[in-house]
Every structure is written in structure tokens, then in C-alpha cells.
Design a protein around this motif. Structure first.
Motif, PDB file in Angstrom:
ATOM      1  N   THR A  92       0.810  -1.214   0.000  1.00 42.50           N
ATOM      2  CA  THR A  92       0.000   0.000   0.000  1.00 42.50           C
ATOM      3  C   THR A  92       0.849   1.272   0.000  1.00 42.50           C
ATOM      4  N   LYS A  93       2.159   1.148  -0.179  1.00 42.84           N
ATOM      5  CA  LYS A  93       3.039   2.311  -0.134  1.00 42.84           C
ATOM      6  C   LYS A  93       2.804   3.268  -1.302  1.00 42.84           C
ATOM      7  N   GLN A  94       2.213   2.764  -2.407  1.00 48.03           N
ATOM      8  CA  GLN A  94       2.043   3.624  -3.577  1.00 48.03           C
ATOM      9  C   GLN A  94       0.809   4.517  -3.492  1.00 48.03           C
ATOM     10  N   ILE A  95       0.040   4.429  -2.411  1.00 48.20           N
ATOM     11  CA  ILE A  95      -1.134   5.301  -2.274  1.00 48.20           C
ATOM     12  C   ILE A  95      -0.680   6.725  -1.959  1.00 48.20           C
ATOM     13  N   GLU A  96      -1.220   7.689  -2.698  1.00 55.40           N
ATOM     14  CA  GLU A  96      -0.988   9.107  -2.411  1.00 55.40           C
ATOM     15  C   GLU A  96      -2.244   9.664  -1.748  1.00 55.40           C
ATOM     16  N   TRP A  97      -2.086  10.184  -0.533  1.00 59.86           N
ATOM     17  CA  TRP A  97      -3.215  10.725   0.210  1.00 59.86           C
ATOM     18  C   TRP A  97      -3.227  12.238   0.080  1.00 59.86           C
ATOM     19  N   LYS A  98      -4.420  12.800  -0.195  1.00 64.62           N
ATOM     20  CA  LYS A  98      -4.528  14.249  -0.357  1.00 64.62           C
ATOM     21  C   LYS A  98      -5.745  14.774   0.393  1.00 64.62           C
ATOM     22  N   GLU A  99      -5.534  15.830   1.178  1.00 61.13           N
ATOM     23  CA  GLU A  99      -6.657  16.526   1.795  1.00 61.13           C
ATOM     24  C   GLU A  99      -7.244  17.473   0.756  1.00 61.13           C
ATOM     25  N   LEU A 100      -8.461  17.184   0.342  1.00 62.81           N
ATOM     26  CA  LEU A 100      -9.037  17.913  -0.791  1.00 62.81           C
ATOM     27  C   LEU A 100     -10.558  17.871  -0.720  1.00 62.81           C
ATOM     28  N   ASP A 101     -11.172  19.006  -0.948  1.00 61.73           N
ATOM     29  CA  ASP A 101     -12.618  19.094  -1.043  1.00 61.73           C
ATOM     30  C   ASP A 101     -13.063  18.551  -2.401  1.00 61.73           C
ATOM     31  N   ILE A 102     -14.024  17.648  -2.390  1.00 55.41           N
ATOM     32  CA  ILE A 102     -14.510  17.067  -3.642  1.00 55.41           C
ATOM     33  C   ILE A 102     -15.038  18.147  -4.575  1.00 55.41           C
TER      34      ILE A 102
END
Length: 254
Positions: A92-102
Motif C-alpha cells: 500500500t506504499k504507492q497510495i498518495e493521500w490528499k486533503e481535498l474538497d470534492i
């Protein structure tokens, strides 16, 4: 997104995170992997998880080898998503997490950015779901696919017969299991769900019409996914409003 919505999900993040951690450690992981294998197009490499919450679909997609971007407006949800992903280690290391409003999708990502967009239990919360579907169409690549999993969670508020049935099921669930997935810490910031545009809509009928109006085609709907994906407690508690799936393809321009 409205600050009330963000704060609500921040306060519910720990409880929801525990639910997702249990899902990831159960039969549901393999069941969802199989479902995504069946529904994702053969050419797909990149996946956007729209409103990823504690990361369930992001993690499932990553374990299948996809490059995943998980977005959510709640920083607390994203912190728990990262912890849930870390439990599974390298895959799961390739997941990029972003705080973002849809609501910022179309400005956050260039056109034709992703092969697949997935979401689970998110569309019902959106203040302008039709706009979000239009944005999904824009940022999908040609022949890309949108996979939406949701339910008529709030429809019992508008349907007395359905409300009575959901109350009966909740009572039985409390008798049998002792809880109904509620947070043990009181959530102070409550949502006025009656004001959300999809709360009173008959879905997935609404979604089918909205997706076609955006230009999506090859639309497939499964009205009840619960036999393969839910355990007996979920079937009892939520069976009056079962999880549905709607899958749509971005058609090539004529």
C-alpha cells in the motif's frame, strides 16, 4: 465543502476507522478485491478514491497493484487511512493521500488524469452531486470508468414505511449485537441530512439519469450487493437500504 460536514467527519473518524479496520481484517477484503477485478477495465493503471475516508477502497485497489490517489476533506480521516494502509505494509506504499474538497475536483486535477474513479458511501453526502459527476467525467481518461457504491441511507426520513422497518431492524440489532456501529464518543457536530439533495431521491435511478446527462455510457447497475459484501449484522441493520453499485464508462467523443 461546508465546515460543518468536515467537522462531523473529523469527530466520527475514530469510530469509522475502527469499522474499516475490522473490514480490512475480514472476508470483505477478498470480496471487494474480486469485485474490483471484475469491474475495473483491463487497461486501468490509475485509480482515484473519491472521499476515501479511512481508506478502505484505496487500500483494496492498491493491493491489486493500481496506483491510487485517495482524497478526503477530513484530515482526521486521512490520518487513520494512512495508519490502516501501514498495517498492510509495502503493497500500500504507492497510495498518495490528499486533503481535498470534492467540490474542487476539476481544479485539483487536469482533464483525463485517471483511468478509474471509485467511491463508497460518499455521493449521498455531496452538496452538488450532479456537478461532482460532471467533474468525474472531465478528469477520467477516455474509456475510463466510474464506480459508485452507495445506498438510500436517508430515505427512511421521508418514507414512513421504510422508517418503521429501519427502526425495527435497529432494535433487533441492538438486542442481538449490543451496538449498531455508533460512535462511543458523542459527535457534537451533527449534519442536517434532510437538507442534502440526495436524501429524498430514489437511487440509483437518480444516478443513472445524472450520469447519462454528463455523457457517461455503458451504465450497469446492481441494486443489491449485500449478499457478497456484508456480514449478518450489516444485513440485519441496513437491509432495508441495501448497498448498490453503479458503473459507468466515459465514452469516446464522436
Amino acid at each position: 465543502m461546508d465546515e460543518t460536514m468536515v467537522q462531523h467527519w473529523n469527530e466520527d473518524a475514530a469510530n469509522y476507522g475502527n469499522i474499516i479496520a475490522d473490514e480490512l481484517a475480514s472476508f470483505r477484503m477478498a470480496a471487494w478485491q474480486q469485485l474490483l477485478r471484475n469491474k475495473l477495465p483491463a487497461h486501468a493503471e490509475t485509480v482515484l478514491d473519491l472521499g476515501c475516508g479511512p481508506g478502505f477502497l484505496s487500500i483494496v485497489a492498491a493491493t491489486l497493484g493500481y496506483q491510487v490517489t485517495g482524497i478526503d476533506s477530513s484530515p482526521a480521516m486521512l490520518r487513520i487511512a494512512k495508519k490502516n494502509a501501514d498495517v498492510l505494509g509495502q503493497q500500500t506504499k504507492q497510495i498518495e493521500w490528499k486533503e481535498l474538497d470534492i467540490a474542487d475536483l476539476s481544479s485539483a486535477f487536469p482533464a483525463a488524469s485517471f483511468d478509474v474513479i471509485v467511491s463508497r458511501n460518499v455521493t449521498w453526502t455531496l452538496p452538488d452531486p450532479a456537478r461532482t459527476y460532471r467533474d468525474c467525467y472531465q478528469i477520467l481518461r477516455p474509456k475510463g470508468k466510474l464506480l459508485v457504491f452507495d445506498a438510500n441511507w436517508q430515505l427512511p426520513l421521508f418514507d414512513p414505511v421504510l422508517r418503521k422497518e429501519t427502526e425495527r431492524r435497529h432494535h433487533l440489532c441492538m438486542e442481538r449485537y449490543g451496538d449498531a456501529y455508533e460512535s462511543k464518543t458523542p459527535i457534537k457536530t451533527q449534519l442536517d441530512v434532510k437538507d442534502l439533495p440526495l436524501s429524498s431521491e430514489n437511487r440509483p435511478v437518480w444516478d443513472e439519469k445524472a450520469l447519462r446527462s454528463c455523457g457517461f455510457g455503458n451504465i450497469e447497475t446492481i441494486e443489491d450487493l449485500t449478499p457478497e459484501l456484508w456480514d449478518e449484522k450489516e444485513k440485519l441493520l441496513y437491509g432495508a437500504t441495501p448497498l448498490f453499485g453503479i458503473f459507468a464508462e466515459k465514452m469516446l467523443q464522436a
